[in-house]
Scaffold this motif. Sequence first.
Motif, mmCIF file in Angstrom:
data_model
loop_
_atom_site.group_PDB
_atom_site.id
_atom_site.type_symbol
_atom_site.label_atom_id
_atom_site.label_comp_id
_atom_site.label_asym_id
_atom_site.label_seq_id
_atom_site.Cartn_x
_atom_site.Cartn_y
_atom_site.Cartn_z
ATOM 1 N N ALA A 1 -19.537 10.742 16.197
ATOM 2 C CA ALA A 1 -18.589 9.517 16.639
ATOM 3 C C ALA A 1 -19.758 8.956 17.660
ATOM 4 C CB ALA A 1 -17.183 9.999 17.449
ATOM 5 N N VAL A 2 -19.640 10.094 18.907
ATOM 6 C CA VAL A 2 -19.984 9.673 19.884
ATOM 7 C C VAL A 2 -21.314 8.158 19.927
ATOM 8 C CG1 VAL A 2 -21.386 10.181 21.493
ATOM 9 C CG2 VAL A 2 -19.620 11.020 21.328
ATOM 10 N N VAL A 3 -22.199 9.575 18.711
ATOM 11 C CA VAL A 3 -23.763 9.194 18.207
ATOM 12 C C VAL A 3 -23.004 7.583 17.481
ATOM 13 C CG1 VAL A 3 -25.866 8.731 16.532
ATOM 14 C CG2 VAL A 3 -24.724 11.232 18.594
ATOM 15 N N LEU A 4 -23.133 7.708 16.288
ATOM 16 C CA LEU A 4 -22.502 6.292 16.129
ATOM 17 C C LEU A 4 -21.762 5.192 16.858
ATOM 18 C CD1 LEU A 4 -20.893 7.260 12.225
ATOM 19 C CD2 LEU A 4 -23.012 6.446 12.900
ATOM 20 N N SER A 5 -20.855 5.635 17.739
ATOM 21 C CA SER A 5 -20.835 4.169 18.557
ATOM 22 C C SER A 5 -21.151 4.196 19.333
ATOM 23 C CB SER A 5 -19.249 5.338 19.561
ATOM 24 O OG SER A 5 -18.593 4.724 20.662
ATOM 25 N N LEU A 6 -22.374 4.589 19.877
ATOM 26 C CA LEU A 6 -23.097 4.305 21.039
ATOM 27 C C LEU A 6 -24.141 4.071 19.972
ATOM 28 C CD1 LEU A 6 -24.355 7.432 23.291
ATOM 29 C CD2 LEU A 6 -22.231 5.247 23.752
ATOM 30 N N THR A 7 -25.119 3.739 19.153
ATOM 31 C CA THR A 7 -26.036 3.434 18.238
ATOM 32 C C THR A 7 -25.582 1.803 17.879
ATOM 33 O OG1 THR A 7 -26.372 5.090 17.117
ATOM 34 C CG2 THR A 7 -26.873 3.366 15.977
ATOM 35 N N PHE A 8 -24.369 1.657 17.632
ATOM 36 C CA PHE A 8 -23.838 0.322 16.940
ATOM 37 C C PHE A 8 -23.158 -0.384 18.149
ATOM 38 C CE2 PHE A 8 -24.045 2.659 12.823
ATOM 39 C CZ PHE A 8 -25.373 1.907 11.642
ATOM 40 N N THR A 9 -22.599 0.283 18.352
ATOM 41 C CA THR A 9 -21.732 -0.693 19.892
ATOM 42 C C THR A 9 -22.831 -1.098 21.161
ATOM 43 O OG1 THR A 9 -20.286 0.459 19.259
ATOM 44 C CG2 THR A 9 -20.317 -0.984 21.596
ATOM 45 N N TYR A 10 -23.873 0.351 21.337
ATOM 46 C CA TYR A 10 -24.764 -0.716 22.417
ATOM 47 C C TYR A 10 -26.456 -0.723 22.007
ATOM 48 C CZ TYR A 10 -21.234 1.078 25.636
ATOM 49 O OH TYR A 10 -19.330 0.863 26.220
ATOM 50 N N LEU A 11 -26.905 0.457 21.735
ATOM 51 C CA LEU A 11 -28.361 0.774 21.041
ATOM 52 C C LEU A 11 -28.663 -0.576 20.296
ATOM 53 C CD1 LEU A 11 -29.093 4.534 21.146
ATOM 54 C CD2 LEU A 11 -28.577 3.029 23.296
ATOM 55 N N VAL A 12 -28.085 -0.444 19.446
ATOM 56 C CA VAL A 12 -28.356 -1.950 18.137
ATOM 57 C C VAL A 12 -28.133 -3.449 18.987
ATOM 58 C CG1 VAL A 12 -28.439 -3.025 15.763
ATOM 59 C CG2 VAL A 12 -27.898 -0.567 16.331
ATOM 60 N N PRO A 13 -27.300 -3.126 20.224
ATOM 61 C CA PRO A 13 -27.200 -4.967 19.969
ATOM 62 C C PRO A 13 -28.687 -5.099 21.224
ATOM 63 C CG PRO A 13 -25.241 -3.982 19.757
ATOM 64 C CD PRO A 13 -26.199 -2.535 19.681
ATOM 65 N N TYR A 14 -28.527 -3.884 22.318
ATOM 66 C CA TYR A 14 -29.326 -3.778 22.579
ATOM 67 C C TYR A 14 -30.958 -4.274 22.210
ATOM 68 C CZ TYR A 14 -31.877 -2.733 27.772
ATOM 69 O OH TYR A 14 -32.621 -2.372 28.714
ATOM 70 N N LEU B 1 -13.012 2.779 16.174
ATOM 71 C CA LEU B 1 -11.748 3.287 15.613
ATOM 72 C C LEU B 1 -10.924 2.949 14.450
ATOM 73 C CD1 LEU B 1 -10.404 4.603 19.247
ATOM 74 C CD2 LEU B 1 -11.394 6.302 17.570
ATOM 75 N N PRO B 2 -10.891 1.691 14.374
ATOM 76 C CA PRO B 2 -10.265 1.217 12.858
ATOM 77 C C PRO B 2 -10.923 1.609 11.893
ATOM 78 C CG PRO B 2 -10.106 -1.192 15.139
ATOM 79 C CD PRO B 2 -10.965 0.144 14.973
ATOM 80 N N VAL B 3 -12.229 1.275 11.751
ATOM 81 C CA VAL B 3 -12.684 2.079 10.419
ATOM 82 C C VAL B 3 -14.084 3.761 11.019
ATOM 83 C CG1 VAL B 3 -14.950 1.698 8.633
ATOM 84 C CG2 VAL B 3 -13.044 -0.352 9.576
ATOM 85 N N PHE B 4 -14.662 3.225 11.329
ATOM 86 C CA PHE B 4 -15.972 4.377 11.128
ATOM 87 C C PHE B 4 -15.292 6.042 11.920
ATOM 88 C CE2 PHE B 4 -18.362 2.409 13.907
ATOM 89 C CZ PHE B 4 -18.459 3.769 15.511
ATOM 90 N N ALA B 5 -15.375 5.566 12.932
ATOM 91 C CA ALA B 5 -14.141 6.655 13.934
ATOM 92 C C ALA B 5 -13.130 7.073 13.674
ATOM 93 C CB ALA B 5 -14.273 6.296 15.376
ATOM 94 N N GLY B 6 -11.681 5.771 13.286
ATOM 95 C CA GLY B 6 -11.239 6.317 12.820
ATOM 96 C C GLY B 6 -10.729 7.675 11.554
ATOM 97 N N ALA B 7 -12.098 7.569 10.540
ATOM 98 C CA ALA B 7 -12.756 8.295 9.637
ATOM 99 C C ALA B 7 -12.649 9.869 9.667
ATOM 100 C CB ALA B 7 -14.325 6.958 8.823
#
Lengths: 293, 274
Positions: free
Chosen positions: B25-38, B71-77
Amino acid sequence: MFPVETRELTKRYGQLVAVDRVSLTVRPGEVYGFLGPNGAGKTTTLRMLLGLVRPSSGTVRLFGEDVGQSLGDVGALIEGPAFYPYLSGRDNLRVLARYAGCPAGRVGVVLDLVDLTDRAGDRYGTYSLGMKQRLGVAAALLKDPKLLILDEPTNGLDPAGMADMRRLIRRLGAAGKTVLLSSHMLGEVQQICDRVGVVSGGRLIAESTVAELRGGARLRVVADPIQDAAARVRALVGQDRVRVEDGALELDIEAGKAAWINAELVGAGIDVSELGVRERELEDVFLELTHVG
Amino acid sequence: MLGSTRAEITKLVRRPASWLLLAVAVVLSLTFTYLVPYAGANGAADGAPNATRGVAETLPEHLVGNSIGGLPVFAGAILLILGVLAVGGEYGWGTWKTLLAQGPSRLTVYGAKIAAVALASLAVVLALFATGAVTSAAIAAAEGAPADWPSFVDLAAGIGAGWLMAAMWAGLGVVLAVALRGVALPIGLGLVWLMAVQNLLSAIAAPLLDWVAKLQEWLPGPNAGSLAASLGTSPDTPGVATLVGDGHAVAVLAGYLILFVGVGGLLLRRRDIL
């Protein structure tokens, strides 16, 4: 107030009647053997005793109370041990002790009782079947229960482990605990149980002491000619107390009359080559009752 | 009940799968919320999801929206899987009988499991906020941008909303595990609903059929997406769109949480433990 008392206990799954009006009573302090072939309804009955399966009809009372109120005095191992594979044996028991509300110190005590202290720190997933079985018994003993329900507790144990388990059950019985033991090991049941109940096809077909169930000893006579011997003995003791089995006479009479029977047969010119007492094993009775073999 | 809850927490904490789910959950969140945009802003991730969001979207002032955006999709999963594992594992290992033979009632054990899963859901949400805060602070420092943190009230509202979404999905996992008495099928069906059916309904069926569009306002996923959107999650995020107001979304999500937990308890209480 009996540790276990069921009245007309019945469980149906659709058309299948798994347990059919079973009324059994386990008395305080006794070791009660619960026997039956596979699929006879033993485990379903035990599950109903613990409230895991709800009866279709009939009642279960443990120590005079409904199941939900009385499990505090009951420890059980039902249909094989089941624990969390990622926890050690000791941690599994610690988790269960929290559910049971018993002091953590009991964990070490029961591990010692089943001789598992040395491997208690290992993950449950690495245990052999025998070690799992012993941990299951340890869990059943956690609450120091008055009633212990053990379903095939010697499954997977080696001969030494089985002997240890028999000794443990005997010791628990001697300490005043009531034990309800379901087992296929009829020799084991014969050795350690005070009374037995036999189920077949979901029904309790016999409930008695082991001695009563096995009945009195029989006299076995090998004689020649066998038919003359049978006729002579029937005339002496009665038609229905004499059977010819495997070329020998089986006499349903007291062993003390062996000398008299021998003298009568010899006096009638019949050769007697063998005369002995034959005790019925529980296994023989079980197979007769359940029509197996 | 306290002892049972402690036992359930011990089981969750000591279970390697729980930590793996948290890490994913943390890795996906950081990757798509911060690292990819950065990386996208620096020209290193052209075409990747969220690559065009820009550095400004990753700064601390967007912490709340960024932390609950998954949380609506992948973290929800992932929370759904956690809920299934917490309850369904007992069926898989056959440990219900072991637990219940120790004397607690079914509802005591169930209540303890719900408490443990609720705490685990909160822990996941807090981990998303904490790791997001550290990452956004690092980006702000690297870019020389101001670190304007959200107010305490916004932060509390975000954590509360995230916990509600997380607990609701975990609750769906719990009820599926009880209903289907296992692990594999509940996870499979739950993920099919969460990852496939929800998307098909919103992307294909809703634009074509009015009643599906109306139905969306009462389904868990779109309400979670609306709640996340109302707290600042970018509408580019999968599953996030403003369909209903935040009050409506909170009420619907709370309703589903109560429904899932209630139905699970009812089923567990009534059915035989086989």
